[in-house]
Design an enzyme around this catalytic site. Structure first.
Site, PDB file in Angstrom:
ATOM      1  N   ASP A  84      -6.131  -6.707   5.178  1.00 24.03           N
ATOM      2  CA  ASP A  84      -5.682  -5.147   4.875  1.00 24.03           C
ATOM      3  C   ASP A  84      -5.750  -4.722   6.144  1.00 24.03           C
ATOM      4  O   ASP A  84      -6.691  -4.421   7.287  1.00 24.03           O
ATOM      5  CB  ASP A  84      -6.503  -4.200   3.704  1.00 24.03           C
ATOM      6  CG  ASP A  84      -6.225  -3.467   3.512  1.00 24.03           C
ATOM      7  OD1 ASP A  84      -4.901  -2.862   4.557  1.00 24.03           O
ATOM      8  OD2 ASP A  84      -6.643  -1.998   3.183  1.00 24.03           O
TER       9      ASP A  84
ATOM     10  N   HIS B  87      -0.941  -1.674  -4.188  1.00 29.37           N
ATOM     11  CA  HIS B  87      -2.278  -1.297  -3.412  1.00 29.37           C
ATOM     12  C   HIS B  87      -3.237   0.405  -3.279  1.00 29.37           C
ATOM     13  O   HIS B  87      -1.994   0.698  -2.441  1.00 29.37           O
ATOM     14  CB  HIS B  87      -2.063  -2.105  -2.010  1.00 29.37           C
ATOM     15  CG  HIS B  87      -3.712  -1.904  -0.964  1.00 29.37           C
ATOM     16  ND1 HIS B  87      -4.978  -3.016  -1.438  1.00 29.37           N
ATOM     17  CD2 HIS B  87      -3.865  -0.757  -0.421  1.00 29.37           C
ATOM     18  CE1 HIS B  87      -5.719  -2.729  -0.772  1.00 29.37           C
ATOM     19  NE2 HIS B  87      -5.360  -1.607   0.372  1.00 29.37           N
TER      20      HIS B  87
ATOM     21  N   SER C 172       0.961  -1.410   0.157  1.00 28.95           N
ATOM     22  CA  SER C 172       0.229  -0.043  -0.204  1.00 28.95           C
ATOM     23  C   SER C 172       1.295   0.931  -0.309  1.00 28.95           C
ATOM     24  O   SER C 172       1.381   1.154   1.060  1.00 28.95           O
ATOM     25  CB  SER C 172      -0.749   0.128   1.144  1.00 28.95           C
ATOM     26  OG  SER C 172      -1.203   1.277   1.322  1.00 28.95           O
TER      27      SER C 172
HETATM   28  C1  DX5 Z   1      -6.356   1.608   5.555  1.00 24.58           C
HETATM   29  C2  DX5 Z   1      -5.607   1.248   4.444  1.00 24.58           C
HETATM   30  C3  DX5 Z   1      -4.988   0.171   4.223  1.00 24.58           C
HETATM   31  C4  DX5 Z   1      -3.391   1.005   5.357  1.00 24.58           C
HETATM   32  C5  DX5 Z   1      -2.678  -0.226   5.341  1.00 24.58           C
HETATM   33  O1  DX5 Z   1      -7.287   2.302   5.939  1.00 24.58           O
HETATM   34  O2  DX5 Z   1      -6.893   0.845   3.579  1.00 24.58           O
HETATM   35  O3  DX5 Z   1      -4.523   0.116   2.340  1.00 24.58           O
HETATM   36  O4  DX5 Z   1      -2.560   1.404   4.571  1.00 24.58           O
HETATM   37  O5  DX5 Z   1      -2.023   0.333   6.353  1.00 24.58           O
HETATM   38  P1  DX5 Z   1      -1.089  -0.502   7.284  1.00 24.58           P
HETATM   39  O6  DX5 Z   1      -0.550  -1.521   7.163  1.00 24.58           O
HETATM   40  O7  DX5 Z   1      -0.109   0.439   7.798  1.00 24.58           O
HETATM   41  O8  DX5 Z   1      -1.776  -0.984   8.397  1.00 24.58           O
HETATM   42 ZN    ZN Z   2      -6.247  -1.015   1.343  1.00 24.95          ZN
END
Ligand code: DX5
Ligand code: ZN
Length: 219
Positions: free
Chosen positions: A176, A34, A9
């Site tokens: 996620d 992502h 992401s």
């Molecule tokens: C949250 C997003 C995620 C986020 C994950 O709303 O949908 O994709 O970027 O971030 P991490 O891996 O830091 O939890």
């Molecule tokens: Zn996400």
């Protein structure tokens, strides 16, 4: 053998060096990029739109896994597909006619995903499992990267795994939120096949390459 994918992401990337960081993640072996799209309505935060997807498309050949955290996503499906999205994932909480929305996504020639928030029960997504190319289980309330993993999501993944298997579906089961070297194995055991990670990759103190390696070594 099950194939597992890591979807990095870019929400935690350094946007002054986005192209460079994407190239680094790609070289380190991530499978998908992502893209977290937020509108300030469905979630409190505002992030990226089709414009960023377009630049990601130019920066990399990797599939673009676009997560739409927006109200009335139907309005923007075409724009994201044209911008180069490979898959569009929409929230069950904001699509009153999900069958039709998934159909619309497929008609654009991209993979159709359905996602549910932590408070949403598995039953709500069940009617769409048969037609979805990807099912995404949120393990944080969407809006920000860097949040704490919610362990309740593990059982939801296991429940959905069973249902997908019963249907003979080969859909990706993606997770996620708070995915790192500690939480990934739990989700793998529950039956997830695709792992989104922002912080664990782009904010890894040892660098992007090591972040990807640490996750990959567990798959
Ligand atoms: C949250 C997003 C995620 C986020 C994950 O709303 O949908 O994709 O970027 O971030 P991490 O891996 O830091 O939890
Ligand atoms: Zn996400």
């Amino acid at each position: 053998m099950t194939k597992y994918v890591i979807s990095s992401s870019i929400l935690s990337a350094d946007f002054t060096q986005l192209g460079k960081q994407i190239a680094e993640a790609e070289a380190a072996g991530v499978d998908w990029l992502h893209v977290d799209v937020m509108d300030g309505h469905f979630v409190p935060n505002i992030t990226m739109g089709p414009f960023i997807v377009e630049w990601c498309r130019k920066a990399s050949k990797l599939p673009l896994d676009v997560h739409l955290m927006i109200e009335k996503p139907e309005r923007y499906l075409e724009a994201f597909a044209k911008a180069g999205a490979s898959g569009l994932t929409v929230h069950v909480e904001t699509c009153p006619d999900m069958h039709n929305t998934l159909k619309q996504i497929k008609a654009l020639g991209v993979k159709a995903g359905v996602v549910l928030n932590p408070p949403t029960p598995v039953g709500v997504v069940e009617p769409y499992l048969v037609e979805a190319d990807l099912v995404l289980v949120m393990s944080v309330n969407p809006g920000y990267s860097g949040q704490k993993f919610m362990p309740e999501a593990i059982d939801k993944v296991a429940q959905i795994r069973k249902k997908l298997d019963a249907l003979g579906s080969s859909a990706w089961l993606e997770v996620d939120g708070g995915i790192d070297a500690t939480t990934l194995p739990k989700m793998k055991e529950a039956g997830a096949t695709a792992y989104v990670a922002a912080t664990a990759i782009f904010k890894n103190p040892k660098g992007i390459k090591e972040g990807v390696r640490a996750l990959r070594s567990l798959l």
